[in-house]
Design an enzyme around this catalytic site. Structure first.
Site, mmCIF file in Angstrom:
data_model
loop_
_atom_site.group_PDB
_atom_site.id
_atom_site.type_symbol
_atom_site.label_atom_id
_atom_site.label_comp_id
_atom_site.label_asym_id
_atom_site.label_seq_id
_atom_site.Cartn_x
_atom_site.Cartn_y
_atom_site.Cartn_z
ATOM 1 N N SER A 136 0.951 -1.296 -0.042
ATOM 2 C CA SER A 136 0.109 0.011 0.069
ATOM 3 C C SER A 136 0.908 1.181 0.160
ATOM 4 O O SER A 136 1.970 1.007 0.321
ATOM 5 C CB SER A 136 -0.878 -0.080 1.241
ATOM 6 O OG SER A 136 -1.639 1.389 1.634
ATOM 7 N N TYR A 149 -1.586 -0.926 11.227
ATOM 8 C CA TYR A 149 -1.743 -1.236 9.785
ATOM 9 C C TYR A 149 -0.369 -0.804 9.021
ATOM 10 O O TYR A 149 0.067 -1.576 8.183
ATOM 11 C CB TYR A 149 -2.990 -0.585 9.183
ATOM 12 C CG TYR A 149 -2.773 -0.571 7.667
ATOM 13 C CD1 TYR A 149 -3.088 -1.668 7.185
ATOM 14 C CD2 TYR A 149 -2.729 0.596 6.850
ATOM 15 C CE1 TYR A 149 -3.568 -1.802 5.600
ATOM 16 C CE2 TYR A 149 -2.759 0.556 5.605
ATOM 17 C CZ TYR A 149 -3.143 -0.667 5.040
ATOM 18 O OH TYR A 149 -3.137 -0.712 3.430
#
Length: 282
Positions: A136, A149
């Site tokens: 990501s 995360y």
């Protein structure tokens, strides 16, 4: 050259979003596709298109081993591994239990790593492999409420870089995909649990503003279509010498550019200015 091995792929997290779109693209490109996810009912369209479905929770060792055993029984192994399964767990660090943090790592890193370990011997034997790891832009940047995360995605980037160097000698490529804002279930999965953790108490203002901003972005269709990411996967697979990283989707280029050229303090200021703007809108 074993063309059948080269054209056999496993896509994890194939029940929705980028994983499902990538699985469809691979089928259309002539690949034999194994599609894995927890929600089998969400993959029936892939089955109708020709994929073989596998029920797999990437955090469960027995599921991973069972999936690999089945794949090896039905084929000579996987030439293309698309590690897409993952999720985003958000909430203030103070409000997030270490058990929850461990689970975030189990899903986003350790499960992926174990699956890859089990599939590597066949790739080495065939002197061929394409390992596509979905990270990501969160693997390069950071934001409040997203510590665990971001930690998993930063770890995945480093893990993938080390793996790439180790397996290059066996004809295996390791590619990192860094999506930006994509039209997926990410917003819904993120916002509810975040508000349960931090929606009241000392971090409530930031948590609520963050949830409103994310949900609003997804509802307004700001994110790019998952095809933007599946295009990158196909591009990497067709390249004789793929890049180590590809990024795409709304906000990706801008945020990565800022992170590359701004100091930590300057980037902190950029992020906090956005937070303050969101808070004013709450």
């Amino acid at each position: 050259m074993n063309s059948r091995f080269h054209k056999t792929a496993l896509v994890t997290g194939a029940s929705s979003g980028m994983g499902k779109d990538t699985a469809f693209r691979l089928i259309n490109e002539g690949y034999t596709v194994f599609a894995a996810a927890r929600r089998m009912d969400k993959m029936r369209d892939l089955e109708q298109a020709g994929a073989t479905l596998i029920a797999m929770d990437i955090s469960r060792e027995e599921d991973i081993r069972s999936a690999v055993d089945r794949i090896m029984n039905e084929s000579s192994g996987i030439g293309v591994l698309v590690n897409n399964a993952g999720f985003g767990m958000f909430g203030a660090i103070e409000d997030t239990s270490i058990d929850d943090a461990r689970y975030q790592f189990e899903v986003n890193l350790f499960g992926l790593a174990h699956l890859t370990q089990l599939l590597l011997p066949a790739m080495r034997s065939h002197q061929f492999g394409k390992i596509i790891n979905f990270s990501s832009i969160g693997g390069k940047i950071y934001s409040p409420m997203g510590a665990w995360y971001h930690a998993t995605k930063h770890a995945l980037e480093g893990w993938s870089d080390c793996l790439r160097i180790e397996v290059e000698q066996f004809g295996i490529d390791v590619v990192i995909i860094e999506p930006g804002l994509i039209q997926t279930e990410f917003g819904d999965v993120m916002s509810g649990p975040m508000l349960e953790r931090s929606g009241s108490g000392p971090y409530a203002t930031i948590a609520r503003a963050s949830a409103d901003a994310v949900v609003g972005a997804y509802e307004d269709g700001v994110g790019s279509h998952p095809q933007v990411i599946s295009d990158l996967v196909i591009k990497a697979l067709k390249s004789a010498k793929p890049r180590t990283r590809y990024h795409g989707g709304k906000m990706a280029s801008m945020l990565l550019f800022c992170r590359r050229w701004l100091s930590d303090r300057a980037f902190d200021g950029l992020i906090m200015s956005q937070v303050r703007r969101m808070v004013k809108g709450v």
